[in-house]
Design a protein around this motif. Structure first.
Motif, PDB file in Angstrom:
ATOM      1  N   GLU A 287       0.459  -1.143   0.019  1.00  0.00           N
ATOM      2  CA  GLU A 287       0.027  -0.014  -0.466  1.00  0.00           C
ATOM      3  C   GLU A 287       0.330   0.905  -0.024  1.00  0.00           C
ATOM      4  N   LEU A 288       2.081   1.039   0.763  1.00  0.00           N
ATOM      5  CA  LEU A 288       3.355   2.765   0.672  1.00  0.00           C
ATOM      6  C   LEU A 288       3.452   2.390  -1.180  1.00  0.00           C
ATOM      7  N   SER A 289       3.893   0.619  -1.196  1.00  0.00           N
ATOM      8  CA  SER A 289       5.428   1.083  -2.727  1.00  0.00           C
ATOM      9  C   SER A 289       4.629   1.818  -3.805  1.00  0.00           C
ATOM     10  N   VAL A 290       2.928   1.497  -3.375  1.00  0.00           N
ATOM     11  CA  VAL A 290       2.557   1.973  -4.751  1.00  0.00           C
ATOM     12  C   VAL A 290       2.097   3.239  -4.866  1.00  0.00           C
ATOM     13  N   LYS A 291       2.474   4.275  -3.712  1.00  0.00           N
ATOM     14  CA  LYS A 291       2.213   5.631  -3.955  1.00  0.00           C
ATOM     15  C   LYS A 291       3.461   6.067  -4.377  1.00  0.00           C
ATOM     16  N   LEU A 292       4.491   5.135  -4.000  1.00  0.00           N
ATOM     17  CA  LEU A 292       6.159   6.260  -5.077  1.00  0.00           C
ATOM     18  C   LEU A 292       5.961   5.822  -5.797  1.00  0.00           C
ATOM     19  N   LEU A 293       6.009   4.972  -6.279  1.00  0.00           N
ATOM     20  CA  LEU A 293       5.622   4.457  -8.086  1.00  0.00           C
ATOM     21  C   LEU A 293       5.287   4.997  -8.983  1.00  0.00           C
ATOM     22  N   LYS A 294       6.326   5.447 -10.088  1.00  0.00           N
ATOM     23  CA  LYS A 294       5.500   6.935 -10.850  1.00  0.00           C
ATOM     24  C   LYS A 294       4.437   6.376 -11.916  1.00  0.00           C
ATOM     25  N   ASN A 295       4.014   4.475 -11.844  1.00  0.00           N
ATOM     26  CA  ASN A 295       3.210   3.960 -12.642  1.00  0.00           C
ATOM     27  C   ASN A 295       3.061   2.897 -12.659  1.00  0.00           C
ATOM     28  N   GLY A 296       2.785   2.995 -11.258  1.00  0.00           N
ATOM     29  CA  GLY A 296       1.728   1.452 -10.716  1.00  0.00           C
ATOM     30  C   GLY A 296       0.571   1.041 -10.544  1.00  0.00           C
ATOM     31  N   THR A 297       0.656  -0.333 -10.562  1.00  0.00           N
ATOM     32  CA  THR A 297      -0.984  -0.518  -9.994  1.00  0.00           C
ATOM     33  C   THR A 297      -1.117  -1.501  -8.862  1.00  0.00           C
ATOM     34  N   LEU A 298      -1.455  -1.100  -7.912  1.00  0.00           N
ATOM     35  CA  LEU A 298      -1.934  -2.645  -7.017  1.00  0.00           C
ATOM     36  C   LEU A 298      -3.417  -3.057  -7.050  1.00  0.00           C
ATOM     37  N   LYS A 299      -2.556  -4.596  -6.959  1.00  0.00           N
ATOM     38  CA  LYS A 299      -4.197  -5.805  -7.064  1.00  0.00           C
ATOM     39  C   LYS A 299      -4.019  -6.396  -5.919  1.00  0.00           C
ATOM     40  N   VAL A 300      -4.780  -6.314  -5.112  1.00  0.00           N
ATOM     41  CA  VAL A 300      -4.592  -6.941  -3.570  1.00  0.00           C
ATOM     42  C   VAL A 300      -5.853  -8.597  -3.277  1.00  0.00           C
ATOM     43  N   TYR A 301      -5.453  -9.090  -2.928  1.00  0.00           N
ATOM     44  CA  TYR A 301      -5.869 -10.580  -2.538  1.00  0.00           C
ATOM     45  C   TYR A 301      -6.116 -10.455  -1.507  1.00  0.00           C
ATOM     46  N   LYS A 302      -7.884 -11.419  -1.347  1.00  0.00           N
ATOM     47  CA  LYS A 302      -8.881 -11.475  -0.035  1.00  0.00           C
ATOM     48  C   LYS A 302      -8.384 -12.240   0.526  1.00  0.00           C
ATOM     49  N   GLY A 303      -7.614 -12.404   1.885  1.00  0.00           N
ATOM     50  CA  GLY A 303      -7.646 -13.637   2.320  1.00  0.00           C
ATOM     51  C   GLY A 303      -6.234 -14.316   1.994  1.00  0.00           C
ATOM     52  N   TYR A 304      -5.495 -13.996   1.109  1.00  0.00           N
ATOM     53  CA  TYR A 304      -4.376 -15.291   0.774  1.00  0.00           C
ATOM     54  C   TYR A 304      -3.391 -14.663   1.187  1.00  0.00           C
TER      55      TYR A 304
END
Length: 326
Positions: A287-304
């Motif tokens: 959640e912090l990394s994606v805010k620092l990346l210039k061209n980042g996309t975060l995908k979260v997997y519930k319960g993984y």
């Protein structure tokens, strides 16, 4: 159900016997420095394994599968494992026509068990030595856990010039910083990582059973399906490596601040993380990394869990393919 202590002991003896045979074979110069290609079976491209020497003369074990003219996918494994942890992804991508490359980090797996250099700068430089030796261009670099830190440092320092990196993927990755500090109040306290070091130093063999049996794959969660073979394979990979590399590596994955690495990366970067990751908590990593990346996309997997690349390869692999092709 997990095997009984007697059954596990027998399995461990088999693993240790196999490791002893492997170690003996690797000690023979005629084998250790050779490049071998297995014949193609059922239309599969030949599979090559070799050793690449770094600038500080460390032998790094490398797998190189698939057509040499295809787009390369380069995999970077987590602590304290080896390139074998990517089996499910390498087989998947080679069957989709890609060239797949993975190496054992120095001191891990079949790579040379040197005393020094177990830090993120050397990890990235070793990855560059592999990429340079194979002359890989337009590659997608995928890193898990500590391997995600390795990818971030490699891409920021070596990978973006000369068209060597097309995209990057950070899976359950340690950046930007795992350790709790005044500037990173959401991190984990030093006592957690001291516990890792103590586990390695006091009884590495038992510690390397406890980690995969518990938090790594989420097998400690109520109702979780537990796979003894997965636990034993984690143990096998860990015990192949050097205790010194594993001990020193705790500092590398916990205390390396990669904020500037993430800010430097300009290529499209996919960040994948499970929200039940007990090893690298999502709130202080993805959640912090994606805010620092210039061209980042975060995908979260519930319960993984942290080891979702193994437990949920059927879901993760198609998502990785979609990103690579997109």
């Amino acid at each position: 159900m997990i095997d009984t202590p007697t059954e596990l002991a027998v399995s461990r003896r088999h693993v240790l016997l196999g490791s002893a045979v492997l170690s003996t074979a690797m000690a023979m110069p005629s084998l250790a420095l050779s490049k071998t290609a297995s014949p193609s079976k059922e239309g599969m491209p030949p599979m090559t394994e070799l050793f690449v020497k770094t600038k500080d003369n460390v032998q790094i074990y490398v797998k190189d599968w698939g057509p040499k003219n295809a787009q390369p996918i380069v995999f970077h494994h987590g602590w304290p494992l080896s390139s074998d942890d990517w089996d499910a992804q390498m087989l998947f991508f080679v069957q989709h026509g890609y060239r797949v490359v993975a190496h054992d980090r120095r001191g891990h797996g079949r790579s040379e068990q040197v005393s020094e250099g177990h830090d993120m700068d050397h990890y990235a430089a070793d990855a560059f030595a592999v990429v340079e030796h194979l002359d890989l261009k337009n590659a997608v670099h995928i890193g898990h856990s500590t391997g995600g830190g390795e990818v971030a440092r490699y891409v920021a320092k070596f990978g973006q010039p000369h068209g060597r990196v097309a995209k990057a993927v950070l899976v359950a990755a340690v950046p930007p910083l795992m350790l709790k500090t005044p500037s990173n109040p959401g991190g984990l306290p030093m006592e957690v990582f001291d516990g890792f070091r103590k586990g390695v130093a006091d009884n590495r063999a038992q510690f390397f059973l406890d980690v995969p049996t518990g938090p790594f794959y989420g097998f400690n969660r109520p109702g979780a399906a537990v796979y003894p073979g997965v636990i034993q394979n984690w143990w096998r990979q860990g015990m192949m490596g050097s205790a010194k590399a594993h001990y020193d590596g705790v500092k590398a994955f916990s205390e390396t601040d990669q904020t500037e690495d993430l800010k430097t990366i300009t290529v499209p970067t996919l960040v994948l993380h499970g929200d039940d990751d007990q090893v690298v908590p999502i709130a202080d990593s993805a959640e912090l990394s994606v805010k620092l990346l210039k061209n980042g996309t975060l995908k979260v997997y519930k319960g993984y869990p942290h080891g979702m690349l193994t437990t949920h390869a059927d879901v993760i692999n198609p998502d990785l393919l979609a990103f690579v092709k997109g």
